[in-house]
Design a protein around this motif. Structure first.
Motif, mmCIF file in Angstrom:
data_model
loop_
_atom_site.group_PDB
_atom_site.id
_atom_site.type_symbol
_atom_site.label_atom_id
_atom_site.label_comp_id
_atom_site.label_asym_id
_atom_site.label_seq_id
_atom_site.Cartn_x
_atom_site.Cartn_y
_atom_site.Cartn_z
ATOM 1 N N GLN A 1 0.855 -1.111 0.056
ATOM 2 C CA GLN A 1 0.172 -0.127 -0.114
ATOM 3 C C GLN A 1 0.864 1.277 -0.084
ATOM 4 O O GLN A 1 1.905 1.394 0.803
ATOM 5 N N SER B 1 2.428 4.429 1.272
ATOM 6 C CA SER B 1 2.307 4.712 2.566
ATOM 7 C C SER B 1 3.653 5.328 2.968
ATOM 8 O O SER B 1 4.739 5.230 2.236
ATOM 9 N N THR B 2 3.581 6.171 3.893
ATOM 10 C CA THR B 2 4.830 6.824 4.678
ATOM 11 C C THR B 2 5.782 5.736 5.038
ATOM 12 O O THR B 2 7.231 5.934 4.640
#
Length: 441
Positions: free
Chosen positions: A341, A343-344
Motif C-alpha cells: 500500500q 504509505s509513509t
C-alpha cells in the motif's frame, strides 16, 4: 485537465490516478520553464566538469576539443528528441524513460532495454556524487586546517551522506526545487572559480601538452577512459522525461514549449561551465592536472575552499535529482507488483535503504576517475547519445537517406563506439586505482 493531458483522452482508472498522485515523478505538475533549466543544469553540470581538463590531457588539444564540441551538439539534439517525444501520443505523457522505451520496443522489451541502463546511470551517478562530495569535504577541511590530523576519506563520505538520509524523504521533484536551484547556482559558481583560479595561477613552467601515457597502448586506454569521462558529463537525459513530467500541459500549450526553453538555457550554461574549465585547466597544467581540477588547485586557499564547498552543495542537489526516479521505480514496483500500500513507512524504508546501500558502495570503491569513465561509456553513452535516436527512427520513421535519417545514424555509430571503448578504459583505471588504494583509508 488531469495528469497534464486533456481529460477527455485520459483513460486512467481511479486507482491509477491515485497512484500517480502519490509517486514522486507524477505527483506535482505545476513547474515552470525555469524549473526545467535549473533541474537540467543540476543533473548535467556535476562531477563530470571537474575531470574535463584531465580528459583533455588524455586526448590532446585537437581531438579533445573535437570530442567536447561533438558531445555538446549530439546530446543537445537527442535531448530535443526526447522533449518532442514526451507527448507524441494524444492524451498520453511518457513521464519516464522506460515508458518511452516501452512505446517504441514493446511492453516487456522496452523495460528490459531501458530500465537496466537507466538504473546503472542513476545509481552509479549517486555513488560517484557521494565520492565527489566526500572528497570535496576532505579537501575543504585540509585547506581550512592544514595542520589538523588527517581523517580517512571514508569518514568524509559518511559525513556527506548523512544529509541524504534527511533529504531523501522529500516527496517529489518540485519539493526539491530549492535544493536543485542552489545546486545549479553552485555548479556555475565552482566552474567559474576553477578556470579563474587556474588563470590567476598562471601556466606551469615547462608545461607539457603531450599525452599522459608515453606508450601507444597506454595512450589508447587513456583515450578510452577520457571518452567515458566526457560522456559522463552529459548525464541529464536519464531524468529529462521525469523533469518534463512536472510541467503542466494542455493540447493548446503542450509541455514541450517551456521544457525546451529550459533545456536551451541549461545547455548555454553547460557550455559556459564546460569549455572554459576544460580548455583553461589543460592550458595551465598540461598533463600534470589531476582527475579533479580542484584537487590540483591550492591557491588562493580561501577561494579553492569555497569552490569545494560549492561542489558539496551541488552534488547534494545532484544526488537528489538522480535518486528521485529510482525511488519512483522501486515504489511503483512494490505497489503494482508486490501489492504494498502507498504509505509513509514504505517510502521511508525504500529511500533510507537506497541511501545506505549507495553509501556503502561509495566507501568501498572511491575511485573517482575510473568510475566516471566506466559509467560514462557503459550506460550514459547509450541513454544520452543514441537510444533516443533509435527510438526516433522507430516511432517517427524518417525517410531513408534523408537528413534526419543520416543524423540519427551518425549519432548511433558514435554512441556505440563510446559504449564499446569507454568502459574498457574506465575498468582499467579502476583496477589501477584499486592496486594502489588502501581500502577504508
Amino acid at each position: 485537465m488531469e495528469s497534464g493531458s486533456d481529460s477527455k483522452f485520459d483513460t486512467r482508472t481511479a486507482e491509477e490516478k491515485a497512484l500517480d498522485e502519490w509517486l514522486p515523478v507524477t505527483s506535482s505538475r505545476n513547474a515552470k520553464w525555469w524549473y526545467s533549466a535549473f533541474h537540467n543544469v543540476t543533473a548535467m553540470v556535476g562531477a563530470g566538469v571537474l575531470t574535463l581538463p584531465f580528459a583533455m590531457s588524455e586526448l590532446g588539444w585537437t581531438f579533445g576539443i573535437t570530442v567536447l564540441i561533438l558531445s555538446w551538439v549530439i546530446t543537445l539534439y537527442t535531448l530535443w528528441q526526447m522533449v518532442e517525444m514526451h507527448e507524441m501520443v494524444p492524451g498520453k505523457r511518457f513521464d519516464r524513460y522506460h515508458e518511452l522505451g516501452q512505446h517504441a520496443f514493446g511492453e516487456k522489451l522496452g523495460l528490459y532495454i531501458v530500465v537496466p541502463q537507466q538504473l546503472v546511470v542513476e545509481v552509479g551517478t549517486c555513488i560517484v556524487y557521494l565520492v565527489t562530495g566526500g572528497k570535496s569535504l576532505q579537501k575543504f577541511e585540509q585547506l581550512l586546517c592544514p595542520d589538523c590530523k588527517p581523517m580517512r576519506t571514508t569518514y568524509f563520505i559518511l559525513i556527506f551522506s548523512s544529509v541524504h538520509f534527511v533529504l531523501a524523504h522529500l516527496p517529489n521533484f518540485n519539493s526539491i526545487s530549492v535544493v536543485s536551484l542552489a545546486a545549479a547556482v553552485m555548479s556555475l559558481s565552482y566552474s567559474v572559480i576553477a578556470w579563474v583560479a587556474a588563470l590567476d595561477r598562471g601556466r606551469n613552467e615547462n608545461v607539457d601538452y603531450s599525452l599522459r601515457s608515453k606508450t601507444p597502448v597506454g595512450q589508447m586506454f587513456d583515450m578510452f577512459t577520457a571518452l567515458g569521462d566526457v560522456a559522463f558529463a552529459y548525464a541529464g537525459h536519464n531524468v529529462v522525461l521525469e523533469i518534463q513530467a512536472t510541467i503542466p500541459s494542455t493540447p493548446e500549450k503542450p509541455s514541450k514549449g517551456p521544457m525546451w526553453l529550459g533545456c536551451v538555457v541549461a545547455y548555454i550554461i553547460v557550455a559556459i561551465c564546460y569549455f572554459p574549465v576544460a580548455i583553461i585547466g589543460y592550458y595551465v597544467f598540461g598533463n600534470k592536472v589531476d582527475d579533479n581540477i580542484l584537487i590540483t588547485l591550492d591557491h588562493p586557499r580561501w577561494l579553492i575552499a569555497m569552490a569545494n564547498m560549492f561542489v558539496i552543495i551541488h552534488v547534494i542537489g545532484g544526488y537528489q535529482i538522480f535518486s528521485m526516479p529510482v525511488y519512483d521505480m522501486i515504489e511503483t514496483y512494490l505497489v503494482k507488483s508486490k501489492n504494498f500500500q502507498p504509505s509513509t513507512p514504505l517510502r521511508f524504508t525504500v529511500r533510507t535503504s537506497f541511501v545506505a546501500i549507495t553509501t556503502f558502495i561509495a566507501i568501498t570503491f572511491p575511485f573517482f576517475g575510473g568510475l566516471l569513465g566506466f559509467l560514462g561509456g557503459f550506460a550514459l553513452a547509450p541513454t544520452s547519445y543514441y537510444l533516443p535516436c533509435i527510438i526516433w527512427l522507430i516511432v517517427k520513421k524518417p525517410r531513408k537517406w534523408s537528413l534526419s535519417w543520416w543524423i540519427n545514424w551518425i549519432c548511433i555509430v558514435i554512441g556505440v563506439l563510446l559504449t564499446i571503448l569507454a568502459p574498457i578504459g574506465g575498468l582499467r583505471s579502476i583496477i589501477k586505482s584499486a592496486g594502489t588504494y588502501k581500502f577504508y583509508s
